[in-house]
Design a protein around this motif. Sequence first.
Motif, PDB file in Angstrom:
ATOM      1  N   THR A 102       0.885  -1.121  -0.112  1.00  0.00           N
ATOM      2  CA  THR A 102       0.093  -0.099  -0.114  1.00  0.00           C
ATOM      3  C   THR A 102       0.900   1.171  -0.119  1.00  0.00           C
ATOM      4  OG1 THR A 102      -1.709  -1.134   1.079  1.00  0.00           O
ATOM      5  CG2 THR A 102      -1.684   1.340   1.082  1.00  0.00           C
ATOM      6  N   ILE A 103       1.972   1.286   0.783  1.00  0.00           N
ATOM      7  CA  ILE A 103       2.872   2.401   0.694  1.00  0.00           C
ATOM      8  C   ILE A 103       3.900   2.364  -0.629  1.00  0.00           C
ATOM      9  CG2 ILE A 103       2.475   2.991   3.172  1.00  0.00           C
ATOM     10  CD1 ILE A 103       5.277   1.477   3.831  1.00  0.00           C
ATOM     11  N   PHE A 148       0.772   1.659   7.295  1.00  0.00           N
ATOM     12  CA  PHE A 148       0.050   3.038   7.026  1.00  0.00           C
ATOM     13  C   PHE A 148       0.832   4.094   7.753  1.00  0.00           C
ATOM     14  CE2 PHE A 148      -4.147   0.721   6.082  1.00  0.00           C
ATOM     15  CZ  PHE A 148      -3.497   0.126   4.946  1.00  0.00           C
ATOM     16  N   LEU A 149       0.870   3.802   8.972  1.00  0.00           N
ATOM     17  CA  LEU A 149       1.732   4.761  10.039  1.00  0.00           C
ATOM     18  C   LEU A 149       3.159   4.900   9.770  1.00  0.00           C
ATOM     19  CD1 LEU A 149       1.110   6.382  12.564  1.00  0.00           C
ATOM     20  CD2 LEU A 149       1.748   4.480  13.975  1.00  0.00           C
ATOM     21  N   PHE A 150       3.890   3.974   9.573  1.00  0.00           N
ATOM     22  CA  PHE A 150       5.289   4.143   9.141  1.00  0.00           C
ATOM     23  C   PHE A 150       5.397   5.073   8.111  1.00  0.00           C
ATOM     24  CE2 PHE A 150       6.564  -0.086  11.467  1.00  0.00           C
ATOM     25  CZ  PHE A 150       6.267   0.483  12.732  1.00  0.00           C
ATOM     26  N   GLY A 151       4.486   4.662   7.099  1.00  0.00           N
ATOM     27  CA  GLY A 151       4.590   5.165   5.542  1.00  0.00           C
ATOM     28  C   GLY A 151       4.572   6.949   5.948  1.00  0.00           C
ATOM     29  N   TRP A 189      10.037   4.170   2.159  1.00  0.00           N
ATOM     30  CA  TRP A 189       9.398   2.798   2.092  1.00  0.00           C
ATOM     31  C   TRP A 189      10.596   1.850   2.434  1.00  0.00           C
ATOM     32  CZ3 TRP A 189      11.520  -0.447  -1.671  1.00  0.00           C
ATOM     33  CH2 TRP A 189      11.866  -0.024  -2.758  1.00  0.00           C
ATOM     34  N   ARG A 190      11.747   2.216   2.052  1.00  0.00           N
ATOM     35  CA  ARG A 190      12.892   1.460   2.114  1.00  0.00           C
ATOM     36  C   ARG A 190      13.255   1.373   3.543  1.00  0.00           C
ATOM     37  NH1 ARG A 190      15.910   0.144  -2.627  1.00  0.00           N
ATOM     38  NH2 ARG A 190      15.089   1.277  -4.620  1.00  0.00           N
ATOM     39  N   HIS A 191      13.177   2.471   4.456  1.00  0.00           N
ATOM     40  CA  HIS A 191      13.518   2.438   5.566  1.00  0.00           C
ATOM     41  C   HIS A 191      12.371   1.725   6.340  1.00  0.00           C
ATOM     42  CE1 HIS A 191      15.713   6.344   4.849  1.00  0.00           C
ATOM     43  NE2 HIS A 191      16.573   5.274   4.602  1.00  0.00           N
ATOM     44  N   VAL A 192      11.250   1.692   6.020  1.00  0.00           N
ATOM     45  CA  VAL A 192      10.045   1.012   6.749  1.00  0.00           C
ATOM     46  C   VAL A 192      10.358  -0.707   6.414  1.00  0.00           C
ATOM     47  CG1 VAL A 192       7.601   0.189   6.348  1.00  0.00           C
ATOM     48  CG2 VAL A 192       8.180   2.711   6.145  1.00  0.00           C
ATOM     49  N   ALA A 193      11.094  -0.990   5.479  1.00  0.00           N
ATOM     50  CA  ALA A 193      11.447  -2.356   5.143  1.00  0.00           C
ATOM     51  C   ALA A 193      12.455  -2.793   6.259  1.00  0.00           C
ATOM     52  CB  ALA A 193      12.004  -2.653   3.833  1.00  0.00           C
ATOM     53  N   LEU A 194      13.406  -1.920   6.895  1.00  0.00           N
ATOM     54  CA  LEU A 194      14.371  -2.196   7.551  1.00  0.00           C
ATOM     55  C   LEU A 194      13.684  -2.241   9.037  1.00  0.00           C
ATOM     56  CD1 LEU A 194      17.645  -0.238   6.748  1.00  0.00           C
ATOM     57  CD2 LEU A 194      17.288  -2.536   6.687  1.00  0.00           C
ATOM     58  N   VAL A 195      12.813  -1.144   9.507  1.00  0.00           N
ATOM     59  CA  VAL A 195      12.421  -1.522  10.697  1.00  0.00           C
ATOM     60  C   VAL A 195      11.502  -2.736  11.007  1.00  0.00           C
ATOM     61  CG1 VAL A 195      10.287  -0.439  12.144  1.00  0.00           C
ATOM     62  CG2 VAL A 195      12.037   1.210  10.874  1.00  0.00           C
ATOM     63  N   ASN A 196      10.779  -3.071   9.701  1.00  0.00           N
ATOM     64  CA  ASN A 196      10.019  -4.481   9.896  1.00  0.00           C
ATOM     65  C   ASN A 196      10.849  -5.670  10.315  1.00  0.00           C
ATOM     66  OD1 ASN A 196       7.685  -2.914   9.098  1.00  0.00           O
ATOM     67  ND2 ASN A 196       7.812  -3.657   7.218  1.00  0.00           N
TER      68      ASN A 196
END
Length: 527
Positions: free
Chosen positions: A46-47, A172-175, A180-187
């Motif tokens: 979605t993001i 949704f919140l992280f986005g 988006w690449r940094h969100v992948a690392l956080v996950n």
Amino acid sequence: MVAKDQILENHYGYSKDFRTALPQLLAVSVKNLLLLGYGMSLGFPTILIPAVQNPVEGEVLRLHSSEVSWISSINLIVVPLGCALSGVITAPLGRRRAMQMVNVPFFIAWLIFYFSKNTTHLYMALFLTGLAGGLLEAPVLTYVAEITQPHLRGALTATSSMCIIIGVFTQFLFGLFLYWRHVALVNIIFTVLAVIALCFVPESPHWLVSRERYNDARKSLQWLRGWTTPQRVDAELRDIEALYNKKQEAEGKVETVYERLSHYTERSFLIPFFLVSYAFFVGHFSGMTTLQTYAVSIFQMLEAPIDKYYATLILGVLQIVGSGGCVLMVHYTGKRPLTLFSTAGAGVCCLLVAGYDVYIQKSILPPADNSTLGTIVTANNPNSWIPTTLLMLLALITHTGIRLLPWILIGEVFSAQTRSGGAGLASAVGYIFGFLTNKLYISMVDSLSIWGTYGFYGIISLTGCIVFYFILPETEGKKLNDIEKHFAGVKRLTNTVYRSLKRNDISKLQDLKGATNPSFEADTTYI
């Protein structure tokens, strides 16, 4: 009030207190960390989609519309492959170890997302998340059913879907705050936490008994029933042993492959399989699956009165609220009322959206020229809050029942012999329906417009309400053994939700307990 012999049959002598429930809650919560990570993989596209359609300066990835459509659905079509393998992998590894192993493809996928340089890398990562999502189905769903007491099982099973929804919401919140690449690392952090936390909860006592590890099964039950003494779990352990040894004792041999497969042709498998598959069909074609996947684009084209990203965030909050309501209410209302309410409510919401579109076309404003988004979009539409509100209500209502129902049923309606395989196969069917509804959405809107598409969703939902009224038994608080007998045609379940008597109401019957009932698991629940 049930008869005395029924009370005695159900009672294992466990105290109905916080200490007994706490370890079950902890074990389910640890398992939910895995589902939280899976929800993140579902929400990540979605993001990702808007980020690669209109990339920022310096971003090497730019995708076309045809590639974007696969981004939204490739993980869903791969999930059935993982589901098909899920039961096979669970049996030799055990529930807990299998749940730990499926985190490996998630970990690799998030790294691929972060370092991706082309479309192939994105497809590879999505393939891995879909495969892992399928592999986790059987161990996750059977683990909850096998470690929880009946009066807790419905609510604790419902938390599975709730945690997936929370995982979607986190994206949704992280986005809003991270690239988006940094969100992948956080996950990745949540994936590692899940593996570590699973080391501190016990294996399913049912799986341990099936492997003749009786001492380990006793220790597992002691942990799960409030860190109690070996003597307190002996009765339940004997029942579990009787369940898994019954067929082998009767035949004097271990089942062959053909005999194992024959269980999947019996009534006790086919009827629950149809029920769960139909619940998945109604859940996906109630309009919520496409709304979740295309949320940002839908709210943009509806000219939502608030920012499209904040509208998507509110959508996620409402999904969580609805799921939380289901978790809190299912123990008191049962599954049938929640299912009937949610399917009827979803049908009404979808038909009102369809009716609004027809009204706009005929009475208000000329439609915008955008064939892929239907006709509900109009220039400077002062009434855009109406469909926006209806879709928000759709998210809330569907998550109080039909969106969670198949995931609750899947862990309790199959027999002991088909539970792992049945959970995997039914999950595969569910994800095929999810893939179809996402993949067909744009084509349906192009050919049927918004009123036709949501009219179809509304008819499916209302029809589901009628069908469930006749075919859905009330399983809340019922023993798994009784549920199995119901679908085998041996004993019919009533639609009454089992209520628990207070401890002092049965204290006088403690000394009168007769023969142990060969039920699937301990039961401290009474009508």
